[in-house]
Write a protein that holds these residues in place. Structure first.
Motif, PDB file in Angstrom:
ATOM      1  N   GLU A 268      70.634  38.804  64.942  1.00  0.00           N
ATOM      2  CA  GLU A 268      70.700  38.157  63.633  1.00  0.00           C
ATOM      3  C   GLU A 268      69.352  38.167  62.925  1.00  0.00           C
ATOM      4  O   GLU A 268      69.290  38.264  61.699  1.00  0.00           O
ATOM      5  CB  GLU A 268      71.234  36.731  63.753  1.00  0.00           C
ATOM      6  CG  GLU A 268      72.736  36.698  63.966  1.00  0.00           C
ATOM      7  CD  GLU A 268      73.353  35.347  63.647  1.00  0.00           C
ATOM      8  OE1 GLU A 268      72.692  34.538  62.951  1.00  0.00           O
ATOM      9  OE2 GLU A 268      74.491  35.112  64.078  1.00  0.00           O
ATOM     10  N   ASP A 269      68.268  38.103  63.671  1.00  0.00           N
ATOM     11  CA  ASP A 269      66.944  38.166  63.050  1.00  0.00           C
ATOM     12  C   ASP A 269      66.709  39.562  62.472  1.00  0.00           C
ATOM     13  O   ASP A 269      66.104  39.692  61.403  1.00  0.00           O
ATOM     14  CB  ASP A 269      65.857  37.834  64.072  1.00  0.00           C
ATOM     15  CG  ASP A 269      64.473  37.855  63.436  1.00  0.00           C
ATOM     16  OD1 ASP A 269      64.230  37.070  62.507  1.00  0.00           O
ATOM     17  OD2 ASP A 269      63.646  38.697  63.854  1.00  0.00           O
ATOM     18  N   ASP A 272      68.652  39.695  59.325  1.00  0.00           N
ATOM     19  CA  ASP A 272      67.950  38.895  58.318  1.00  0.00           C
ATOM     20  C   ASP A 272      66.788  39.687  57.726  1.00  0.00           C
ATOM     21  O   ASP A 272      66.537  39.635  56.517  1.00  0.00           O
ATOM     22  CB  ASP A 272      67.454  37.593  58.954  1.00  0.00           C
ATOM     23  CG  ASP A 272      66.788  36.675  57.944  1.00  0.00           C
ATOM     24  OD1 ASP A 272      67.470  36.259  56.986  1.00  0.00           O
ATOM     25  OD2 ASP A 272      65.581  36.385  58.101  1.00  0.00           O
ATOM     26  N   LYS A 276      66.195  40.750  53.745  1.00  0.00           N
ATOM     27  CA  LYS A 276      64.971  40.385  53.022  1.00  0.00           C
ATOM     28  C   LYS A 276      64.175  41.626  52.607  1.00  0.00           C
ATOM     29  O   LYS A 276      63.588  41.665  51.518  1.00  0.00           O
ATOM     30  CB  LYS A 276      64.106  39.466  53.888  1.00  0.00           C
ATOM     31  CG  LYS A 276      64.669  38.063  54.039  1.00  0.00           C
ATOM     32  CD  LYS A 276      63.759  37.171  54.870  1.00  0.00           C
ATOM     33  CE  LYS A 276      64.173  35.712  54.793  1.00  0.00           C
ATOM     34  NZ  LYS A 276      65.485  35.439  55.317  1.00  0.00           N
ATOM     35  N   MET A 374      75.933  35.523  55.753  1.00  0.00           N
ATOM     36  CA  MET A 374      75.387  36.714  55.115  1.00  0.00           C
ATOM     37  C   MET A 374      76.448  37.330  54.208  1.00  0.00           C
ATOM     38  O   MET A 374      77.609  37.464  54.610  1.00  0.00           O
ATOM     39  CB  MET A 374      74.951  37.745  56.175  1.00  0.00           C
ATOM     40  CG  MET A 374      73.797  37.277  57.036  1.00  0.00           C
ATOM     41  SD  MET A 374      73.299  38.518  58.247  1.00  0.00           S
ATOM     42  CE  MET A 374      72.027  37.632  59.145  1.00  0.00           C
TER      43      MET A 374
END
Length: 570
Positions: A268-269, A272, A276, A374
């Protein structure tokens, strides 16, 4: 729509100001119409105009014919689907919970005839439609992010620089064969305009590595030596003699697949970071569709018909099939079943697909915000591919976390640092290969099942190449066809192989004439039947269940047989 869906805001009664859209309100709307707004009137509402002075409203009236279903039969199916969605019996579905029986697709002449007494409405409608522009290009389009650096020339130079740097890391300073393959691949990648796809994938790997995350790179992209040099994958295509056309061919219109696996607690990071780095306007998760299938359909239909549970159970019991054959209720359910089978049931999120687009993604779809938090598109990978999007697969695999923990424990307890990406050392480790041969693989992802351990022992597997073959021949298609038994037999007696054709020996000698790998399908399609790389790859994907169009797949199967008669082997 995206703003309201993602922020959970209720929809307003009137539309906001749009620059490039017309708005049609239903007849009876009493608000003030803007320049780009119109009133739509259904043909069964025309009686409301009788004897009425329309005034300024006359120029704003257009024909309104919503199309939700194809015909009357499809309308009845729609009623069943609405009952299932609302979890009520058919008789409890209210008119406002479903479309009207007249909301069907009418032929142009028939629709125009219904407005014959009001020619001005037809004129208004035609004028409005003529002002709408459909400028989508024909054929395959590429809607993915087109550059990584903002300039295609810079992309090309950066990719080449990174590939050459990685070449030295993987092969040392002098490896002529590797250098030749890298240059050839870079040329094809540039010509097919896939530089950005490789650079973005490499950027994702760069970020995750900087965070100390481990990854495994899979998919057809793992056949690429450029991907190997960029550390996207740890698979050496030279050592494994991987087939380049599986990765890329001159006719290919979509990039090769990169499946990047991470530990569950790190994926998930990475996702992410992608959102971004490339912007929420240009990034979204891919959706997926679950469909109505088999006995669940019968149960859903039975419930909305109000049937008791015992009767529904009897219809799903194979032992009572003969008794049910002439049951009128069962016949009715079967008729509905045939129309409902494989229809979309619920939308969900793809296992790991991420889209990165050039234009804002809301040019093509509204976005949802599922519990994962998301933005997600409203269609699946098949629609995405047809529209012109290619996904990046960011997946999770439990075993990667175990590998990371093992490396950490070695460093803490033995003060030794392990470079997990130097896989060649592990391939030739005598202790590892000894454990393989005895089937001592408990705790090792993918090769710890009883069936796999038994196969390893049958093959006397004591090296990586045999292990790769074993992991492929144990798959259901290969195993159930008898090819697994044939492979084991010839593995122990390679001199007894009876090749069906010289092409089979030329292309499949490594696997004793058995099509073990997916790229073997491509090899035979190209070299035996003379098919081009694109069609051969589609046929390969169809055989592995990754191509939705059954009709297209059957056409290619027929073409294979036709080409085989007159192709290179014919």
């Amino acid at each position: 729509m995206s703003e309201h869906n993602t922020e959970k805001k209720p929809l307003p009664d009137t539309a906001p100001v749009f620059k490039n859209a017309f708005v049609i309100y239903p007849f009876g709307f009493t608000g003030e119409l803007k320049v780009n707004e119109y009133l739509g009137i259904r043909f069964d509402e025309l009686n409301k105009l009788y004897g009425k002075d329309l005034g300024l409203q006359k120029a704003k009236l257009v024909a309104l014919q919503p199309v939700f279903v194809l015909d009357k039969i499809a309308y009845r199916l729609h009623e069943y689907l609405r009952s299932i969605d609302l979890n009520v019996v058919l008789t409890m579905v209210k008119p406002e919970d479903k479309c009207r029986p007249s909301d069907i697709f009418l032929p142009p002449g028939q629709l125009e005839a219904k407005y014959a007494r009001y020619a001005f409405i037809l004129d208004n409608t035609r004028n409005l439609m003529n002002r709408c522009i459909m400028d989508y290009p024909k054929g395959r389009v590429n809607l993915n992010r087109r550059t990584f650096t903002g300039n295609k020339k810079n992309d090309k130079e950066l990719l080449e620089k990174l590939a050459m740097s990685g070449l030295e890391y993987r092969y040392g300073k002098s490896h002529k064969e590797a250098l030749k393959k890298v240059k050839h691949e870079l040329k094809v990648i540039y010509e097919l305009d896939f530089c950005a796809y490789f650079l973005i994938t490499r950027d994702i790997i760069r970020y995750s590595s900087s965070q100390g995350y481990y990854h495994v790179g899979r998919g057809s992209g793992a056949n690429s030596i450029v991907a190997y040099c960029l550390k996207i994958t740890d698979v050496d295509p030279i050592e494994l003699n991987l087939y380049f056309e599986r990765f890329l061919n001159a006719q290919r219109t979509s990039p090769p697949d990169f499946d990047i696996d991470y530990s569950r607690d790190e994926r998930e990071d990475v996702q992410d970071y992608i959102f971004k780095r490339y912007g929420s306007q240009h990034t979204a998760l891919l959706g997926t569709m679950s469909t109505f299938k088999d006995r669940s359909i019968i149960r859903e239909i039975g419930k909305v018909m109000g049937l008791p549970k015992a009767e529904i159970d009897s219809f799903t019991d194979q032992r009572q099939a003969a008794a049910n054959r002439n049951n009128p209720t069962f016949k009715k359910i079967t008729a509905i079943y045939e129309r409902m089978a494989n229809m979309p049931n619920q939308r969900s999120i793809h296992a790991g697909g991420v889209l990165i687009t050039e234009e804002p993604i809301t040019y093509y779809t509204a976005l949802d915000m599922p519990p994962k938090g998301m933005p997600t598109v409203q269609w699946d990978m098949y629609e995405a591919e047809k529209i012109g999007f290619d996904k990046y697969d960011i997946l999770s695999q439990r075993g990667i976390g175990h590998i990371k923990m093992a490396v950490k424990l070695i460093e803490e307890n033995q003060q030794r640092k392990i470079d997990i990406h130097q896989v060649k050392r592990f391939m030739t480790d005598p202790k590892v290969n000894s454990q393989l041969k005895t089937g001592d693989t408990i705790g090792c992802f993918y090769i710890e099942s009883p069936a796999m351990r038994q196969l390893i022992r049958k093959l006397n597997c004591d090296n990586y190449l045999t292990l790769v073959a074993a992991s492929s021949i144990i798959r259901p298609g290969v195993a159930s066809s008898g090819m697994m038994g044939t492979y084991i037999k010839y593995h122990h007696a390679p001199d007894t192989v009876n090749y069906l054709h010289p092409v089979m020996k030329e292309q499949l000698e490594e696997t004793y004439g058995v099509m073990v790998y997916q790229e073997d399908v491509i090899k035979i399609c190209i070299h035996f039947a003379g098919m081009d790389g694109t069609d051969a790859d589609i046929l390969r994907r169809g055989m592995s269940g990754k191509y939705r169009s059954k009709k297209e797949f059957e056409r290619l199967v027929e073409r294979f047989f036709e080409e085989a008669k007159t192709g290179p082997a014919g």
